[in-house]
Design a protein around this motif. Sequence first.
Motif, PDB file in Angstrom:
ATOM      1  N   ALA A  39       1.127  -1.011  -0.033  1.00 16.52           N
ATOM      2  CA  ALA A  39      -0.048  -0.485   0.203  1.00 16.52           C
ATOM      3  C   ALA A  39       1.601   1.235   0.172  1.00 16.52           C
ATOM      4  O   ALA A  39       0.844   2.231  -0.318  1.00 16.52           O
ATOM      5  N   HIS A  40       2.079   0.970   0.454  1.00 14.43           N
ATOM      6  CA  HIS A  40       2.835   2.331   1.005  1.00 14.43           C
ATOM      7  C   HIS A  40       3.612   2.336  -0.483  1.00 14.43           C
ATOM      8  O   HIS A  40       3.849   3.846  -0.473  1.00 14.43           O
ATOM      9  N   LYS A  70       4.394   5.874  -5.610  1.00 15.33           N
ATOM     10  CA  LYS A  70       4.293   5.640  -6.978  1.00 15.33           C
ATOM     11  C   LYS A  70       3.145   6.647  -7.533  1.00 15.33           C
ATOM     12  O   LYS A  70       3.393   7.152  -8.173  1.00 15.33           O
ATOM     13  N   GLY A  71       2.992   7.337  -6.602  1.00 13.08           N
ATOM     14  CA  GLY A  71       1.571   8.643  -7.404  1.00 13.08           C
ATOM     15  C   GLY A  71       2.128   9.856  -6.506  1.00 13.08           C
ATOM     16  O   GLY A  71       1.321  10.144  -6.683  1.00 13.08           O
ATOM     17  N   GLN A  72       3.122  10.030  -6.029  1.00 13.96           N
ATOM     18  CA  GLN A  72       3.664  10.578  -5.534  1.00 13.96           C
ATOM     19  C   GLN A  72       4.020  11.742  -6.899  1.00 13.96           C
ATOM     20  O   GLN A  72       4.964  10.773  -7.475  1.00 13.96           O
ATOM     21  N   SER A  85       9.660   1.750   7.286  1.00 11.89           N
ATOM     22  CA  SER A  85      10.390   3.478   7.168  1.00 11.89           C
ATOM     23  C   SER A  85       9.970   3.991   5.865  1.00 11.89           C
ATOM     24  O   SER A  85      10.823   3.816   5.019  1.00 11.89           O
ATOM     25  N   ILE A  86      10.018   5.290   5.418  1.00 12.47           N
ATOM     26  CA  ILE A  86       9.872   5.807   4.394  1.00 12.47           C
ATOM     27  C   ILE A  86      10.162   7.442   4.887  1.00 12.47           C
ATOM     28  O   ILE A  86      10.127   8.074   5.528  1.00 12.47           O
ATOM     29  N   GLU A 124      -2.180  11.864   4.397  1.00  9.80           N
ATOM     30  CA  GLU A 124      -2.903  11.171   3.582  1.00  9.80           C
ATOM     31  C   GLU A 124      -2.327   9.741   4.167  1.00  9.80           C
ATOM     32  O   GLU A 124      -2.847   8.703   3.812  1.00  9.80           O
ATOM     33  N   LEU A 125      -0.711  10.061   4.636  1.00  8.36           N
ATOM     34  CA  LEU A 125      -0.682   8.473   4.615  1.00  8.36           C
ATOM     35  C   LEU A 125      -0.598   8.435   6.053  1.00  8.36           C
ATOM     36  O   LEU A 125      -1.006   6.983   6.440  1.00  8.36           O
ATOM     37  N   ILE A 126      -1.074   8.797   7.148  1.00 12.09           N
ATOM     38  CA  ILE A 126      -1.152   8.314   8.042  1.00 12.09           C
ATOM     39  C   ILE A 126      -2.521   7.615   8.001  1.00 12.09           C
ATOM     40  O   ILE A 126      -2.690   7.075   8.744  1.00 12.09           O
ATOM     41  N   THR A 127      -3.797   8.460   7.120  1.00 14.79           N
ATOM     42  CA  THR A 127      -4.585   7.301   6.883  1.00 14.79           C
ATOM     43  C   THR A 127      -5.167   6.638   6.392  1.00 14.79           C
ATOM     44  O   THR A 127      -5.554   5.259   6.576  1.00 14.79           O
TER      45      THR A 127
END
Length: 201
Positions: free
Chosen positions: A26-27, A32-34, A45-46, A62-65
């Motif tokens: 999912a991450h 990829k969409g950024q 980690s990101i 967005e990443l948190i949700t």
Amino acid sequence: MIAVLTSDLVKSKEIPFNKRRVLLNAHKKWIKGQGDKFEIFRGDSIQGTIKTYQNSLSKALELITLTILLKAEIRISIGIGSIEFNANKVVESDGIAFRLSGDRLNKMHHEQRIIISTESKFTNDILHTISTLLNGILTKWSSEQAEAIYYSLIGDNQEAISHKLKISQSAVNQRLKAANWNDINYTNQWFINNIEALCQL
């Protein structure tokens, strides 16, 4: 001026392997969409750079949700400042924004989920207040509420969300109200409109 976002999964070692794989995929799809450059390191980690730093809070939310809707938790530290060395790999780059983001992530309390830092103490005091209020809201989200917030953040209206989730529009509205969407959206818009001026103080 640029924003650096650094994150790690909360209690990642306690997450079953299959669930970690779902989160990783999912991450990866989100990255990829950024339009900006993001990388996954250490498996949980990101780190990424956000050129339009006014959008950094929105990206963090967005990443948190996205993580909460998959029934996991993530901590995010945003550092806003300069970059002194821009390597091909994000994790090999350096600068004030990177140091602010990485150092503050390491110092976050266990219950914190988001923190935003600049070089200005005055600005940081304001951002700390905002982060504290956000932490108080988003740590109470259910996965269903986070899902509705996620789609709202990426621009979907309630009708579009109801079609995606196959629930009524009133159910979407209830989830957004329970998750304090209006307050989240107002805070995010305030950040977009004011962070540039705050960074010059």
